[in-house]
Each structure stands twice: as structure tokens, then as C-alpha cells.
Design an enzyme around this catalytic site. Structure first.
Site, mmCIF file in Angstrom:
data_model
loop_
_atom_site.group_PDB
_atom_site.id
_atom_site.type_symbol
_atom_site.label_atom_id
_atom_site.label_comp_id
_atom_site.label_asym_id
_atom_site.label_seq_id
_atom_site.Cartn_x
_atom_site.Cartn_y
_atom_site.Cartn_z
ATOM 1 N N GLU A 190 0.832 -1.204 0.000
ATOM 2 C CA GLU A 190 0.000 0.000 0.000
ATOM 3 C C GLU A 190 0.865 1.252 0.000
ATOM 4 O O GLU A 190 0.550 2.248 -0.661
ATOM 5 C CB GLU A 190 -0.929 -0.016 1.227
ATOM 6 C CG GLU A 190 -1.987 1.056 1.208
ATOM 7 C CD GLU A 190 -3.052 0.847 0.139
ATOM 8 O OE1 GLU A 190 -3.054 -0.200 -0.546
ATOM 9 O OE2 GLU A 190 -3.887 1.764 -0.026
ATOM 10 N N HIS A 197 1.744 -0.446 -5.039
ATOM 11 C CA HIS A 197 2.046 -1.506 -6.011
ATOM 12 C C HIS A 197 1.796 -2.817 -5.282
ATOM 13 O O HIS A 197 2.450 -3.103 -4.264
ATOM 14 C CB HIS A 197 3.495 -1.389 -6.482
ATOM 15 C CG HIS A 197 3.797 -2.230 -7.683
ATOM 16 N ND1 HIS A 197 3.048 -2.175 -8.832
ATOM 17 C CD2 HIS A 197 4.778 -3.139 -7.919
ATOM 18 C CE1 HIS A 197 3.552 -3.017 -9.728
ATOM 19 N NE2 HIS A 197 4.590 -3.609 -9.194
ATOM 20 N N HIS A 198 0.835 -3.588 -5.791
ATOM 21 C CA HIS A 198 0.349 -4.740 -5.032
ATOM 22 C C HIS A 198 0.659 -6.047 -5.750
ATOM 23 O O HIS A 198 0.508 -6.140 -6.963
ATOM 24 C CB HIS A 198 -1.165 -4.613 -4.822
ATOM 25 C CG HIS A 198 -1.553 -3.357 -4.094
ATOM 26 N ND1 HIS A 198 -1.631 -2.136 -4.724
ATOM 27 C CD2 HIS A 198 -1.862 -3.116 -2.797
ATOM 28 C CE1 HIS A 198 -1.977 -1.200 -3.834
ATOM 29 N NE2 HIS A 198 -2.120 -1.767 -2.662
ATOM 30 N N HIS A 245 1.421 -5.024 -14.720
ATOM 31 C CA HIS A 245 0.532 -5.258 -15.860
ATOM 32 C C HIS A 245 0.475 -4.040 -16.771
ATOM 33 O O HIS A 245 0.479 -4.168 -17.990
ATOM 34 C CB HIS A 245 -0.871 -5.604 -15.349
ATOM 35 C CG HIS A 245 -0.869 -6.781 -14.422
ATOM 36 N ND1 HIS A 245 -0.471 -8.032 -14.831
ATOM 37 C CD2 HIS A 245 -1.191 -6.904 -13.106
ATOM 38 C CE1 HIS A 245 -0.563 -8.883 -13.807
ATOM 39 N NE2 HIS A 245 -0.991 -8.218 -12.746
ATOM 40 N N GLU A 246 0.428 -2.865 -16.158
ATOM 41 C CA GLU A 246 0.291 -1.651 -16.975
ATOM 42 C C GLU A 246 1.502 -1.380 -17.852
ATOM 43 O O GLU A 246 1.371 -0.988 -19.006
ATOM 44 C CB GLU A 246 0.049 -0.439 -16.065
ATOM 45 C CG GLU A 246 -1.355 -0.418 -15.487
ATOM 46 C CD GLU A 246 -1.515 0.685 -14.450
ATOM 47 O OE1 GLU A 246 -1.047 1.814 -14.724
ATOM 48 O OE2 GLU A 246 -2.080 0.414 -13.389
ATOM 49 N N ASP A 283 8.751 -2.885 -9.344
ATOM 50 C CA ASP A 283 8.650 -4.312 -9.038
ATOM 51 C C ASP A 283 9.819 -4.770 -8.168
ATOM 52 O O ASP A 283 9.633 -5.493 -7.190
ATOM 53 C CB ASP A 283 8.608 -5.131 -10.337
ATOM 54 C CG ASP A 283 7.390 -4.801 -11.179
ATOM 55 O OD1 ASP A 283 6.272 -5.047 -10.709
ATOM 56 O OD2 ASP A 283 7.555 -4.267 -12.287
#
Lengths: 99, 99, 99, 99
Positions: B54, B58-59, B76-77, B85
Site C-alpha cells: 500500500e 504496487h500490489h 501489468h500496466e 517491481d
């Protein structure tokens, strides 16, 4: 505590399912997919499920991806759905205020 | 905040990986599987990861089964691994006291 | 990010308070007491607050006793209520679905 | 499950205390103050305590302020320390890997 060692008969399973309309029965598993507003709300839900699972000493196989949570309930040891699986599913619904 | 929109080049990825020896690179994903003593300890870990994710906004995609936690980190984006990451993976290791 | 270093003037504080009717202003603190159905529901709430606080990097002083949660928000460093205090209070209300 | 209704005698309490050197006895309460690296680590601890408390169906009075956690264990219903209080304290220590 609900029975957790004896698999339910097919008749008993079929009798339980209408009480859990948000869960899908997939063979020996109860399956539910949930969507929340965001990760915060999804995590609030997961934190309640963690407590419920620990209290029942029966834990789901579950996954999370941001606002999505997928919950699978089964009883590996019994080799089939048992009372405790339905109890866990109902307790999760109750934590959500649905029961 | 680390860059989260531009995929890293293959060279940059290869350069980052030795800093995260507990993570396996699977294409566009960083993957780690963890085992804990019991659900309580696994949940303590997951609760730290939730905060870290949170904070970084980035989860991970992750799953839990009693004492096991599987964490997959990807972007993903961006359509490929990015700085954020690796930052998330490093922050998870740090929460475990490994960094 | 909302301002977190400059204490708000008394006028600015008085202007903010009507937007947070569930919070009581106690000098340099925003105070709220909450009651839930049981510990599980209280914990679901606390788990959301933990994320909100970490995201804002501003953490409450709070306590829990079974179904009760008491939250105090203040800004020790600034020496008075600041924008970030009101932001945290509003974000907690939002996590509860109240805003 | 440990006895939770009958207050322990003073002799029994004195006998239990050496097993919990990190806890301070304060009359009818077991008290412990903990400091962590940051909020994330404090929250990881609290999340384990929440599970332990729910499993024992015995919950502490506790508070948190960033990296600090204060835990008070008592048994309001019994009107004195009982077996379950010591069990909760020991389970918290165990979650921390101290027992």
C-alpha cells in the site's frame, strides 16, 4: 465444533448449498470470488477471514490481486466436503454482514 | 518513488536479479514461495506485505494456503518488469529482516 | 500529499471540523471511539486503518479492547493539528464507507 | 482449553510468573511493552496477536503508537488472573519466536 473428519454424503451437500447462495460448489471445493472497492477494503475482508479461519482451525486456500479475492474451501484430510467447510463459508458470509 | 511506467531493459533486469537471490524471475514476473511455522506466522508476514504494497501503491498477486505464501510481482500496466517491481520485492525481503 | 508540517490556524481547524462530524476535537487531537459487533469486525476495521495510515505515512495513537476501538490523531512534530491529520480522519471514515 | 473462570491463587500466580520474564504483573493484569523497527513490523506482530487472541477467545486490551505496542492481559469476568491469561501471554511470546 462442527464435524471435520467425515465427508458429507452427496445428499447432505445438496441440502447445505441453498444456504450459501454466494458460493459455488466445485466438486470437493466451495468457491467464491469477491470484488471490493480497492485493496484497502479487500484487505479488511481478508483480515476478518483470517480470524474466522483461525478460530475454526480451518483455513481456506485463497488468493488476492488488488481488489479481488478468491476463496476456496475444502478439506484435504477428509477427502471431501465436511460440516466444517460449510461452517467456514457461512462464517465468512457472516463477517461480511451477509448472514 | 521508483519508476513504474517504463519497462526495464533485459540488461537492467539481469543487473537487478543478484540483489534478490530469494526471488525467481519468471518472464515478466518476480516469484517467491515462502513457508512459515504455521498460519499465524504466515499471516504476520502477509500483514507486513500488505502495508509495504500500500505504501508503494504496487500490489502483488499472491496466494496463501495455511503456512505457505506465494508472491508474484509484475507490472501489468507497463507490460514488463519495472523499478517498482524490484522495489516491492526488496521491501518484502526487508520486512522479513532479510535486507 | 497534504501539508504536515505547519499547524493550522484556529480558524482553519474550525472550518474543517463540520466535515468530520464523527470526530471530536480535543485540543491538538482528533478523537473518535468506535464500537463493532465483535472483535472480528473491529479487527477488519483496524486492518483498513493500518493501510490508510501507512499510505499517508501518518499513524494514529489507538487502542482496542475486543469490539471497541479508540483512535487519536495528532501531529506531535508540528505541535498542532495539520492538514494531514484531517486527511487521515477523512480517510478512516472513507474506509468505513461513511464518506 | 485453559481454565478461564476461576481466579488463580496468589501462590499459583507467583509460580507462573518466572515462565514469562518479559511480562510485568500489575495487580490483576499482565503487562508488556514492545518496541519494533517501524509500524510495519509492529503491525506484523499485532496481526499475529489478533489471531492468537481469537483462537483462545481471550483478547487483550492493547494500544499502538507507530512502532510501540502495549499489551495488557486480564480477565474482567473472573475478577483476577486465570490460566487463560497466562496462556495468552505465553502464546504471544511464542508468536514472536521467544518460546
Amino acid at each position: 465444533m462442527p464435524e471435520r473428519k467425515t465427508p458429507l454424503t452427496e445428499d447432505a451437500i445438496v441440502e447445505h448449498l441453498p444456504g450459501l447462495p454466494r458460493w459455488e460448489r466445485r466438486g470437493r471445493t466451495l468457491h467464491r470470488e469477491l470484488s471490493f472497492r480497492d485493496f484497502t477494503e479487500a484487505w479488511g475482508f481478508m483480515s476478518m477471514v483470517a480470524l474466522v479461519a483461525e478460530r475454526l482451525n480451518h483455513h481456506p486456500d485463497w488468493s488476492n490481486s488488488w481488489n479481488k479475492v478468491v476463496v476456496d474451501i475444502s478439506n484435504h484430510e477428509a477427502g471431501g466436503l465436511t460440516e466444517i467447510d460449510f461452517e467456514l463459508a457461512a462464517s465468512i458470509d457472516k463477517a461480511l454482514g451477509e448472514l
